[in-house]
Design an enzyme around this catalytic site. Structure first.
Site, PDB file in Angstrom:
ATOM      1  N   SER A  86      41.313  11.048 -28.096  1.00 49.83           N
ATOM      2  CA  SER A  86      40.453  10.191 -29.064  1.00 49.83           C
ATOM      3  C   SER A  86      39.403   9.716 -28.724  1.00 49.83           C
ATOM      4  O   SER A  86      38.362   9.197 -29.171  1.00 49.83           O
ATOM      5  CB  SER A  86      41.679   8.981 -29.412  1.00 49.83           C
ATOM      6  N   HIS A 118      46.228  12.184 -33.175  1.00 53.81           N
ATOM      7  CA  HIS A 118      45.032  12.184 -33.968  1.00 53.81           C
ATOM      8  C   HIS A 118      44.782  13.676 -34.797  1.00 53.81           C
ATOM      9  O   HIS A 118      43.940  13.756 -35.586  1.00 53.81           O
ATOM     10  CB  HIS A 118      43.740  11.966 -32.991  1.00 53.81           C
ATOM     11  N   LYS A 169      47.479   7.191 -38.865  1.00 57.64           N
ATOM     12  CA  LYS A 169      46.185   7.666 -39.104  1.00 57.64           C
ATOM     13  C   LYS A 169      46.017   8.550 -40.301  1.00 57.64           C
ATOM     14  O   LYS A 169      45.647   7.876 -41.368  1.00 57.64           O
ATOM     15  CB  LYS A 169      45.845   8.629 -37.920  1.00 57.64           C
TER      16      LYS A 169
END
Length: 514
Positions: free
Chosen positions: A308, A336, A368
């Site tokens: 990230s 992610h 996310k």
């Protein structure tokens, strides 16, 4: 020939790495990695390309000078605070505690006192709207250099959101997912008030876990109410004393905490460096545990799908090849990458076209790409049955909220196309297009960016400490909200702005950025 030497011959290097420096149109250097095994067969179906550029010498010197000046004035201000000439806002030990180990005063705290408080006005602002492509931010002022804030009552509207992890744009208050969550809220309420093992296991939880397993292509899956706790509470259930954990040096804090809580021996290999990982695996097998030299009970490799802060994608085909050769276990954190990579949005395994069964523990979050909350672990049925009874996060944590569960179910069905539309597939494709466009435009403009070309996390290097806050403020003046990051979240001379691309971003937004 000794037994150790025989073993070294058997576990020799499995691949050859050819690195080419390629100059793009703007003159920046990118790194093109071609991986081959001993038979000359490529492990990747296409070149694995990452943006890579060394810090210019002048920039590095000026950055060190800037931090040197900051350090001098920081210690001067600490001297004034010690003598009560300047007010100290941070937590400090009482006088009778000064002779013991300090609780608060360390180098990271020094940075927080003397730099972080000067730049946090440019980000971390309250949002008073849906965290979509554009957001509304509460306007605030500070009378004491950002130690405290006063709110003016005004709202800055229409700020382009380049800082949230809303990769597929599912964090919205209208549409299929929002309607489904609202309907479930009316039926189940907003909370369960119990753990899964007592009276908090709903039929929606069961359906969600079955859907997650189907989406990942694994036998079974289990969901948890918090993504951070998914790592920190489950790794200790998988390894313990006498086990070895090999962790990438840039792994997330949740992975680091989970490894430390496990009581296992931890060794850190260089970021995405397969030679470093293989050397540690060879040494672990040859030498065994310290002092006794007994074989390790278990060797667990910890990696992330997308890192990230770096925007880099794990070199998963090589990690799996090493894992198989040395008979280790692989723990993959796809916080992610799930939803954001691969033609079907199924993460880094889908991106490389690999078999999910080659990953022993598939972890990810719903916070996310799915616009929800919590995390999951997928894998073999035996693994999940073990975690249901041994994981602290499973036994003691409260069940996930029903509307959050429904948001996960609805968004995942949308990505899989089970909602009867192509909306999910279109968003995955749009995210890929937006990512390539944004990275290309930044490169053409001469900025130094890190990470893989297909990664929606785009770090743009700032380096100098004075630029951290200034860049965030200047972007906000232009109605663009970004996250600026410095030490200790990054190496001290590698401060950066981190852009997060979303499928919700449109061409109109792109034009305003160019």
């Amino acid at each position: 020939m000794s037994t150790k030497q025989n073993m070294l011959d058997k576990v020799g290097s499995f691949c050859v790495c050819k690195i080419k420096d390629v100059r793009n149109g703007s003159g920046n250097t990118i790194m093109q990695i071609l991986i081959y095994n001993n038979n000359g067969l490529g492990l990747y179906s296409r070149p694995f390309i990452e943006s890579f550029e060394e810090t210019p010498m002048l920039v590095a010197v000026l950055t060190y000078m800037g931090y040197g000046i900051l350090t001098i004035f920081g210690y001067l201000r600490d001297f004034l605070r010690d003598w009560k000439i300047e007010r100290c806002h941070v937590a400090r030990e009482r006088e009778e505690q000064r002779d013991f180990v300090p609780l608060y005063q360390d180098f990271e705290n020094f940075y927080t006192r003397n730099l972080y408080m000067r730049i946090r006005d440019s980000w971390n602002r309250p949002i008073c709207s849906v965290p979509g492509a554009k957001v509304d931010l509460v306007e605030r002022v500070s009378p004491d250099y950002n130690w405290t804030f006063d709110y003016t009552g005004k709202v800055v509207e229409g700020v382009i959101n380049m800082g949230s992890y809303n990769y597929l744009g599912f964090a919205e208050n209208t549409g299929y997912c929002a309607d489904a969550s609202a309907e479930v809220t009316m039926k189940y309420g907003v909370g369960v008030a119990s753990t899964r093992q007592e009276m908090g296991n709903l039929d929606r939880h069961e359906e969600m876990e079955e859907l997650v397993a189907k989406f990942l292509g694994v036998e079974s899956a289990m969901a948890f109410g918090m993504g951070f706790a998914t790592n920190s509470m489950n790794i200790p259930a998988l390894t313990g004393k006498g086990c070895l954990i090999l962790s990438d040096e840039l792994n997330h804090a949740s992975l680091v905490l989970g490894a430390r809580l496990s009581g296992s021996t931890i060794r850190v290999f260089k970021h995405n460096n397969m030679q470093s990982l293989e050397k540690m695996l060879r040494d672990a097998i040859v030498h065994g545990q310290p002092r006794t030299h007994r074989p390790w009970k278990k060797i667990l490799i910890l990696v992330e799908g997308i890192y990230s802060m770096e925007g880099s994608i794990v070199r998963l085909p090589e990690v799996i090849a090493l894992k198989k050769r040395y008979r280790a276990y692989l723990y993959l954190d796809e916080a992610h990458s799930i939803g954001a990579l691969g033609p079907g949005g199924r993460g880094v395994v889908d991106y490389f076209g690999l078999d999910p069964r080659d990953v022993d523990v598939m972890m990810g979050t719903f916070t996310k790409s799915f616009g929800a909350a919590g995390g999951y672990i997928g894998g073999r049925k035996e693994l999940l049955e073990y975690l249901r009874s041994h994981s602290h996060s499973a036994v003691y944590a409260a069940s996930m909220s029903p509307p959050v569960v429904e948001q996960i179910i609805a968004s995942m069905k949308c990505i899989m196309g089970e909602d009867g539309t192509t909306l999910g597939r279109d968003r995955v494709q749009q995210l890929a297009e937006n990512t390539l466009y944004f990275r290309r435009r930044l490169t053409e403009m001469g900025f130094i960016i890190y990470g893989n070309n297909d990664s929606p996390v785009v770090p743009m290097m700032l380096y100098m400490p004075a630029k951290i806050g200034a860049f965030g403020r200047e972007m906000l003046k232009r109605n663009i909200g970004v996250v600026v990051v410095g030490f200790p979240a990054t190496p001290i001379i590698e401060s950066r702005a981190r852009f997060c691309i979303s499928a919700a971003h449109t061409k109109d937004i792109k034009k305003s950025l160019s």
